[in-house]
Design an enzyme around this catalytic site. Structure first.
Site, PDB file in Angstrom:
ATOM      1  N   GLU A 184      -3.714 -27.574  28.515  1.00 22.29           N
ATOM      2  CA  GLU A 184      -4.920 -28.093  27.880  1.00 22.29           C
ATOM      3  C   GLU A 184      -4.730 -29.518  27.361  1.00 22.29           C
ATOM      4  OE1 GLU A 184      -7.863 -26.840  27.692  1.00 22.29           O
ATOM      5  OE2 GLU A 184      -7.479 -24.842  28.505  1.00 22.29           O
ATOM      6  N   THR A 187       0.815  -1.212   0.000  1.00 23.46           N
ATOM      7  CA  THR A 187       0.000   0.000   0.000  1.00 23.46           C
ATOM      8  C   THR A 187       0.848   1.260   0.000  1.00 23.46           C
ATOM      9  OG1 THR A 187      -1.800  -1.130   1.159  1.00 23.46           O
ATOM     10  CG2 THR A 187      -1.793   1.265   1.268  1.00 23.46           C
ATOM     11  N   LYS A 232      -0.719  -7.202  12.903  1.00 22.02           N
ATOM     12  CA  LYS A 232      -1.784  -6.333  12.377  1.00 22.02           C
ATOM     13  C   LYS A 232      -3.120  -6.753  12.973  1.00 22.02           C
ATOM     14  CE  LYS A 232      -3.770  -4.711   7.988  1.00 22.02           C
ATOM     15  NZ  LYS A 232      -3.700  -4.807   6.511  1.00 22.02           N
ATOM     16  N   TYR A 258      -8.010   1.024  -3.487  1.00 23.13           N
ATOM     17  CA  TYR A 258      -6.862   1.461  -4.278  1.00 23.13           C
ATOM     18  C   TYR A 258      -6.171   0.235  -4.865  1.00 23.13           C
ATOM     19  CZ  TYR A 258      -4.715  -0.043   0.070  1.00 23.13           C
ATOM     20  OH  TYR A 258      -4.371  -0.780   1.156  1.00 23.13           O
ATOM     21  N   THR A 265       1.143  -4.245   4.319  1.00 20.41           N
ATOM     22  CA  THR A 265       0.837  -4.524   5.719  1.00 20.41           C
ATOM     23  C   THR A 265       0.320  -5.933   5.969  1.00 20.41           C
ATOM     24  OG1 THR A 265      -1.405  -3.636   5.455  1.00 20.41           O
ATOM     25  CG2 THR A 265       0.306  -2.112   6.222  1.00 20.41           C
ATOM     26  N   ASP A 266      -0.233  -6.593   4.946  1.00 22.86           N
ATOM     27  CA  ASP A 266      -0.888  -7.879   5.186  1.00 22.86           C
ATOM     28  C   ASP A 266       0.052  -8.936   5.753  1.00 22.86           C
ATOM     29  OD1 ASP A 266      -3.314  -6.896   4.439  1.00 22.86           O
ATOM     30  OD2 ASP A 266      -3.479  -8.024   2.572  1.00 22.86           O
TER      31      ASP A 266
END
Length: 388
Positions: free
Chosen positions: A345, A72, A225, A86, A152-153
């Site tokens: 667990e 981006t 993120k 975009y 950013t992904d």
């Protein structure tokens, strides 16, 4: 009879160097002396301005290479009002640099275009290629730091991978933006300026790979993120390492996990990565995602379990069977914060499973892939997850 001292001696006592024509030869200049026009000063003499202040010197600017991969931060929208709609990876690195003239005041920069892609399209092969490029750059004497522009992904995954495999103390700073450069509220320009500032800062050395966005300096290992439409998108449950405010770095904590020169991994010896799959936990699960991952060649499965990396009772036998075939089972959690406790667990010792500690599933996938280039032993894998 009163005797008059020579003019030259009187001048020396007063701390003043007279013009050469008033002397029979050059004399040493006293620190703080005022040098008159035409005066001759002996070689090696120290001369400071008449007010006693040290002579001004110009410090050399740090040398930073910006390696661009797209994302981006290199995106463009159809309208200035488009902050979320975009096309990514449109602006080349030279234009990114030219759009932020203030960078030239911070560092001597040059750009290299590694890729021009949206980060969700990154592959293991591209991760390795990028890491080898950066490893070569930081070995150069004329490079003080590296900035990597990225989407950013998956920037958190690339950041952690570089943190593990590039053996250097020089700053490597990831930078991205949530809005394209064409948007009214574009965040890329300041993020890039801050990243160059951090990459050139001596106090950023030996802190691992960093991510600089939204004025914050985050540890590449820890940050993730969490928001997809706001500039304040990246968080770490342990908090940022510091901030950049008006071109100055402020630090509040340092990373303690192994990275960089203390890492046992080295990208110069890694040419491929084994396949690692993530299976996301929920209610009413089915075994097919796990068995399909194994059929597809996965060498490890990250179980992104609910809560403390929980495994549904009806899936335990499936995971035990997969482990018996040599595929590693690593329990992580889909929960944003906290960490998975071993033997809580599930009886991990009994089933020979590994826990991801505080790493989220996507970070655990990166560490598992890197670790599997060195060992297939589950106990060694668990040690690695504790230390990194």
């Amino acid at each position: 009879m009163r005797r008059t001292l020579p003019i030259a001696l009187m001048a020396l006592m007063a701390g003043t160097v007279l013009p050469a024509r008033a002397l029979e030869g050059p004399i040493p200049a006293k620190p703080g002396a005022t040098v008159m026009p035409g005066a001759t000063v002996m070689p090696g003499a120290t001369v400071t301005p008449g007010n006693g202040a040290p002579a001004p010197t110009t410090a050399a600017k740090p040398r930073v290479v910006i390696v661009a991969t797209g994302g981006t931060i290199a995106g463009a929208g159809a309208d200035a009002a488009n902050s979320a709609t975009y096309q990514a990876a449109k602006v080349p690195v030279d234009k990114l640099i030219a759009a932020v003239p203030a960078i030239a005041q911070v560092a001597d920069v040059r750009g290299e275009q590694a890729f021009q892609i949206a980060s969700e399209s990154f592959t293991n092969a591209q991760l390795i290629e990028l890491a080898k490029k950066i490893s070569a750059l930081v070995k150069r004497d004329d490079v003080d730091g590296v900035v990597v522009t990225h989407g950013t992904d998956t920037v958190e995954e690339t950041a952690y991978f570089l943190d593990l495999v590039v053996k250097t103390d020089k700053p490597i700073v990831m930078v991205a933006s949530m809005r394209p450069s064409t948007a009214i509220s574009a965040d890329g320009a300041l993020n890039l300026l801050d990243a160059v500032t951090v990459a050139g800062a001596r106090d950023a050395r030996a802190k691992g790979v960093l991510l600089t966005m939204n004025d914050e300096i985050q540890a590449g290992r820890d940050t993730t993120k969490r928001v997809n439409i706001k500039p304040s998108a990246f968080f770490s449950q342990w908090g940022p390492l510091g901030m950049v405010v008006e071109g100055k770095t402020y630090w509040f904590r340092a990373p303690v996990k192994r990275h960089g020169t203390t890492s046992e991994f080295d990208i110069d010896t890694i040419d491929s990565l084994p396949d690692v799959a993530i299976v996301y936990g929920s209610g009413n699960m089915h075994p097919e995602p796990y068995t399909s991952a194994v059929a597809g060649g996965a060498k490890a499965i990250i179980h992104a379990g609910t809560g403390n990396g929980s495994v549904a009772g009806y899936l335990v036998d499936t995971l035990k069977d997969i482990r018996s075939k040599g595929v590693q089972i690593i329990r992580s959690s889909r929960v944003g914060d906290g960490f998975v406790l071993r033997n809580a667990e599930q009886p991990d010792d009994k089933y020979d499973w590994v826990v991801a500690h505080d790493l989220n599933p996507q970070k655990a996938k990166i560490l598992a892939a890197v670790a599997l280039t060195k060992t297939q032993d589950s106990k060694e894998l668990q040690r690695i997850f504790w230390e990194y």
